[in-house]
Design a protein around this motif. Structure first.
Motif, PDB file in Angstrom:
ATOM      1  N   ALA A 177       0.777  -1.191   0.100  1.00 53.12           N
ATOM      2  CA  ALA A 177       0.059   0.190  -0.124  1.00 53.12           C
ATOM      3  C   ALA A 177       0.852   1.191  -0.116  1.00 53.12           C
ATOM      4  CB  ALA A 177      -1.011   0.015   1.400  1.00 53.12           C
ATOM      5  N   ALA A 178       1.966   1.222   0.561  1.00 50.82           N
ATOM      6  CA  ALA A 178       2.910   2.402   0.631  1.00 50.82           C
ATOM      7  C   ALA A 178       3.709   2.554  -0.719  1.00 50.82           C
ATOM      8  CB  ALA A 178       3.927   2.035   1.815  1.00 50.82           C
ATOM      9  N   ILE A 179       3.864   1.576  -1.484  1.00 54.21           N
ATOM     10  CA  ILE A 179       4.761   1.724  -2.642  1.00 54.21           C
ATOM     11  C   ILE A 179       3.894   1.767  -3.857  1.00 54.21           C
ATOM     12  CG2 ILE A 179       6.789   0.930  -1.409  1.00 54.21           C
ATOM     13  CD1 ILE A 179       6.674  -1.731  -3.008  1.00 54.21           C
ATOM     14  N   SER A 180       2.713   1.164  -3.789  1.00 58.23           N
ATOM     15  CA  SER A 180       1.901   1.090  -5.039  1.00 58.23           C
ATOM     16  C   SER A 180       0.537   1.801  -4.905  1.00 58.23           C
ATOM     17  CB  SER A 180       1.791  -0.292  -5.582  1.00 58.23           C
ATOM     18  OG  SER A 180       0.941  -0.950  -4.609  1.00 58.23           O
ATOM     19  N   ASN A 181      -0.123   1.586  -6.005  1.00 60.54           N
ATOM     20  CA  ASN A 181      -1.616   2.031  -5.888  1.00 60.54           C
ATOM     21  C   ASN A 181      -2.587   1.015  -5.335  1.00 60.54           C
ATOM     22  OD1 ASN A 181      -1.465  -0.075  -8.081  1.00 60.54           O
ATOM     23  ND2 ASN A 181      -2.399   1.209  -9.612  1.00 60.54           N
ATOM     24  N   ALA A 182      -2.215  -0.391  -4.977  1.00 59.57           N
ATOM     25  CA  ALA A 182      -2.950  -1.271  -4.342  1.00 59.57           C
ATOM     26  C   ALA A 182      -3.404  -0.597  -2.872  1.00 59.57           C
ATOM     27  CB  ALA A 182      -2.131  -2.642  -4.109  1.00 59.57           C
ATOM     28  N   ARG A 183      -4.507  -1.004  -2.585  1.00 61.00           N
ATOM     29  CA  ARG A 183      -5.204  -0.553  -1.267  1.00 61.00           C
ATOM     30  C   ARG A 183      -5.806  -1.904  -0.692  1.00 61.00           C
ATOM     31  NH1 ARG A 183      -2.354   2.428  -2.016  1.00 61.00           N
ATOM     32  NH2 ARG A 183      -2.574   4.985  -2.367  1.00 61.00           N
ATOM     33  N   PRO A 184      -4.881  -2.971  -0.137  1.00 61.31           N
ATOM     34  CA  PRO A 184      -5.398  -4.034   0.541  1.00 61.31           C
ATOM     35  C   PRO A 184      -5.919  -3.787   1.841  1.00 61.31           C
ATOM     36  CG  PRO A 184      -3.115  -4.013   0.656  1.00 61.31           C
ATOM     37  CD  PRO A 184      -3.573  -2.838  -0.241  1.00 61.31           C
ATOM     38  N   LYS A 185      -6.428  -4.919   2.441  1.00 65.74           N
ATOM     39  CA  LYS A 185      -6.930  -4.685   3.957  1.00 65.74           C
ATOM     40  C   LYS A 185      -5.986  -4.763   4.858  1.00 65.74           C
ATOM     41  CE  LYS A 185     -10.300  -6.737   7.147  1.00 65.74           C
ATOM     42  NZ  LYS A 185     -11.458  -7.761   7.471  1.00 65.74           N
ATOM     43  N   ILE A 186      -5.816  -3.791   5.727  1.00 60.85           N
ATOM     44  CA  ILE A 186      -4.652  -3.900   6.591  1.00 60.85           C
ATOM     45  C   ILE A 186      -5.373  -3.791   8.222  1.00 60.85           C
ATOM     46  CG2 ILE A 186      -2.571  -2.687   7.621  1.00 60.85           C
ATOM     47  CD1 ILE A 186      -2.319  -1.425   4.834  1.00 60.85           C
ATOM     48  N   PRO A 196      -4.407 -12.900  -3.448  1.00 63.75           N
ATOM     49  CA  PRO A 196      -3.523 -11.875  -3.833  1.00 63.75           C
ATOM     50  C   PRO A 196      -3.778 -10.424  -4.132  1.00 63.75           C
ATOM     51  CG  PRO A 196      -3.349 -14.170  -4.935  1.00 63.75           C
ATOM     52  CD  PRO A 196      -4.639 -14.015  -3.918  1.00 63.75           C
ATOM     53  N   ASN A 197      -3.100  -9.492  -3.806  1.00 62.88           N
ATOM     54  CA  ASN A 197      -3.350  -8.225  -4.275  1.00 62.88           C
ATOM     55  C   ASN A 197      -1.876  -7.768  -5.018  1.00 62.88           C
ATOM     56  OD1 ASN A 197      -5.532  -7.381  -2.485  1.00 62.88           O
ATOM     57  ND2 ASN A 197      -4.171  -7.974  -0.994  1.00 62.88           N
ATOM     58  N   LEU A 198      -2.458  -7.127  -6.115  1.00 62.76           N
ATOM     59  CA  LEU A 198      -1.397  -6.477  -7.207  1.00 62.76           C
ATOM     60  C   LEU A 198      -1.515  -5.117  -7.113  1.00 62.76           C
ATOM     61  CD1 LEU A 198      -2.098  -8.832 -10.409  1.00 62.76           C
ATOM     62  CD2 LEU A 198      -0.345  -8.972  -8.821  1.00 62.76           C
ATOM     63  N   GLY A 199      -0.440  -4.496  -7.105  1.00 59.44           N
ATOM     64  CA  GLY A 199      -0.182  -3.085  -7.186  1.00 59.44           C
ATOM     65  C   GLY A 199       0.953  -2.602  -8.369  1.00 59.44           C
ATOM     66  N   VAL A 200       0.701  -1.577  -8.788  1.00 64.26           N
ATOM     67  CA  VAL A 200       1.796  -0.936  -9.901  1.00 64.26           C
ATOM     68  C   VAL A 200       2.655   0.129  -9.246  1.00 64.26           C
ATOM     69  CG1 VAL A 200       2.192   0.299 -12.208  1.00 64.26           C
ATOM     70  CG2 VAL A 200       0.149  -1.445 -11.772  1.00 64.26           C
ATOM     71  N   VAL A 201       3.754   0.084  -9.100  1.00 69.50           N
ATOM     72  CA  VAL A 201       4.851   0.785  -8.643  1.00 69.50           C
ATOM     73  C   VAL A 201       5.168   1.880  -9.656  1.00 69.50           C
ATOM     74  CG1 VAL A 201       6.852   0.952  -7.157  1.00 69.50           C
ATOM     75  CG2 VAL A 201       5.373  -0.989  -6.880  1.00 69.50           C
ATOM     76  N   ARG A 202       5.034   3.005  -9.466  1.00 67.79           N
ATOM     77  CA  ARG A 202       5.479   4.062 -10.269  1.00 67.79           C
ATOM     78  C   ARG A 202       6.789   4.476 -10.086  1.00 67.79           C
ATOM     79  NH1 ARG A 202       2.512   3.261 -14.917  1.00 67.79           N
ATOM     80  NH2 ARG A 202       0.224   3.012 -14.374  1.00 67.79           N
ATOM     81  N   VAL A 203       7.835   4.343 -10.808  1.00 65.94           N
ATOM     82  CA  VAL A 203       9.073   4.905 -10.324  1.00 65.94           C
ATOM     83  C   VAL A 203       9.329   6.111 -10.993  1.00 65.94           C
ATOM     84  CG1 VAL A 203      11.607   4.423 -10.405  1.00 65.94           C
ATOM     85  CG2 VAL A 203       9.982   2.320 -10.180  1.00 65.94           C
ATOM     86  N   GLY A 204       9.024   6.382 -12.226  1.00 65.87           N
ATOM     87  CA  GLY A 204       9.095   7.538 -12.819  1.00 65.87           C
ATOM     88  C   GLY A 204       8.484   7.554 -14.265  1.00 65.87           C
ATOM     89  N   PRO A 205       8.530   8.652 -15.055  1.00 66.76           N
ATOM     90  CA  PRO A 205       7.908   8.472 -16.261  1.00 66.76           C
ATOM     91  C   PRO A 205       7.873   7.243 -17.063  1.00 66.76           C
ATOM     92  CG  PRO A 205       8.688  10.704 -15.949  1.00 66.76           C
ATOM     93  CD  PRO A 205       9.343   9.797 -14.738  1.00 66.76           C
ATOM     94  N   GLU A 206       7.128   6.346 -17.331  1.00 65.08           N
ATOM     95  CA  GLU A 206       7.312   5.438 -18.034  1.00 65.08           C
ATOM     96  C   GLU A 206       8.142   4.392 -17.395  1.00 65.08           C
ATOM     97  OE1 GLU A 206       8.199   6.101 -22.113  1.00 65.08           O
ATOM     98  OE2 GLU A 206       6.406   7.510 -22.662  1.00 65.08           O
TER      99      GLU A 206
END
Length: 354
Positions: A177-186, A196-206
């Motif tokens: 939840a801290a590094i990606s756009n995923a919002r799992p139950k905590i 399973p929960n999937l999240g996309v981690v944005r490091v920079g443009p593209e």
């Protein structure tokens, strides 16, 4: 929404329509010859990878999928209409295999990838096809060919670049939840994560990568204890594993090193390939350890684990130390994804000289 990652379905393609026996009969044309048309093709069954789906819940109760049969041929050279195909939309990462033989039919690894899983039967021939100089009034025809029928097993393995391992309450959900756009139950109790929960981690443009969080593992997982063993298959396509360890002091005397060794043992029991994947150590909940004790506690854990790989000290809740971890993960994933360098033959110095 309930997460379903394994189902069994029945698919049946349509049968081809039968050919027709017919002769042309018009005024002043009593013997017009054969004009029976062919039957139409039966509908086929296709599977398409849909990026907007992340579970096989649609097939939990809809177990039977049938395509229509092709129409029969008619007189006056009229061919039967082909039946429409049916399309089954499935998540990217679905493995389609024969439930009876275990043979893998297809793996949907790319968005919008389309795979034929049951072919419709071809239509039969009408008597128009059997006309010849010696058989001017044929009465033969063929029935349509049957469509394929299969019992299929659908297994979803999520496509993630980085996977999170750890005991229940190690902080995996908080980290994703801290590094990606995923919002799992905590929550404070164990086994909060049930799927399973999937999240996309944005490091920079593209610049991004996908991280997967599965339910926590416990000792005996390879024999079916706990929940995590049901979802370990989702880590088989990852390029990197992050092993989270809760280094906060425990009141009940639980040893995080013993827990970490137990998880590694369960990982090896489950799959040698999964055990051999690159694995980094992430020491979490650093904010719950007094500042003067952190270095000694980290050194002790690393020494007792005999760890030789990368080590990251983070606090997912306080968001401390996450940027170096994210950057290192992205660089590793990018290096694995990069195509191998082109090998140039040293004997070739350029185009041939005439």
């Amino acid at each position: 929404m309930k997460f379903v990652d394994e189902v069994t379905i029945d698919v049946a393609a349509g049968n081809g329509g039968a050919g027709c026996v017919s002769f042309r009969r018009e005024k002043f044309i009593p013997f017009g010859g054969p004009n029976g048309g062919d039957g139409g093709r039966g509908g086929s069954v296709w599977a398409v990878a849909d990026l907007n789906l992340n579970t096989l819940i649609d097939y939990r109760y809809a177990r039977r999928h049938e395509a229509r049969n092709g129409e029969q041929g008619r007189g006056s050279d009229q061919f039967g209409a082909a039946a429409d195909d049916i399309v089954l939309r499935m998540p990217v990462g679905t493995i389609i295999s024969d439930a009876e033989t275990g043979e893998v039919i297809a793996e949907l690894l790319e968005p919008d990838e389309k795979v034929l899983i049951a072919k419709g039967g071809d239509g039969g021939f009408g008597n128009l096809h059997f006309k010849s100089s010696t058989n001017r009034a044929p009465r033969q025809r063929t029935l349509g060919w049957p469509g394929e029928q299969k019992k299929l097993k659908l297994e979803l393995r999520v496509l993630a670049d980085v996977g999170l391992l750890g005991m229940p309450n190690a902080g995996k959900s908080t980290l994703i939840a801290a590094i990606s756009n995923a919002r799992p139950k905590i929550a404070e109790y164990p086994f909060t994560t049930l799927h399973p929960n999937l999240g996309v981690v944005r490091v920079g443009p593209e610049q991004s990568f996908v991280v997967a969080d599965i339910p926590g593992l416990i000792e005996g997982a390879a024999e079916g204890a706990g929940l995590g063993h049901q979802f370990l298959r989702h880590l088989q396509r990852t390029r990197l594993l992050l092993h989270l360890i809760d280094i906060a002091p425990f009141d009940d005397g639980v040893d995080p090193v013993a827990q970490a060794k137990a998880i590694v043992a369960e990982l090896k029991k489950y799959s040698e390939d999964l055990y051999a994947k690159p694995r980094w150590l992430v020491l979490n909940k650093l904010d719950m350890v007094p500042a003067e004790e952190r270095a000694a506690r980290v050194k002790d854990i690393v020494k007792r684990l005999k760890w030789k790989g990368p080590v990251f000290e983070v606090s997912a809740l306080a968001r401390e130390g996450l940027e170096p971890l994210v950057r290192a993960c992205f660089e590793h994933v990018a290096s694995v994804k990069a195509p191998p360098p082109e090998v140039v033959d040293p004997r070739f110095d350029g185009p041939p000289v005439e």
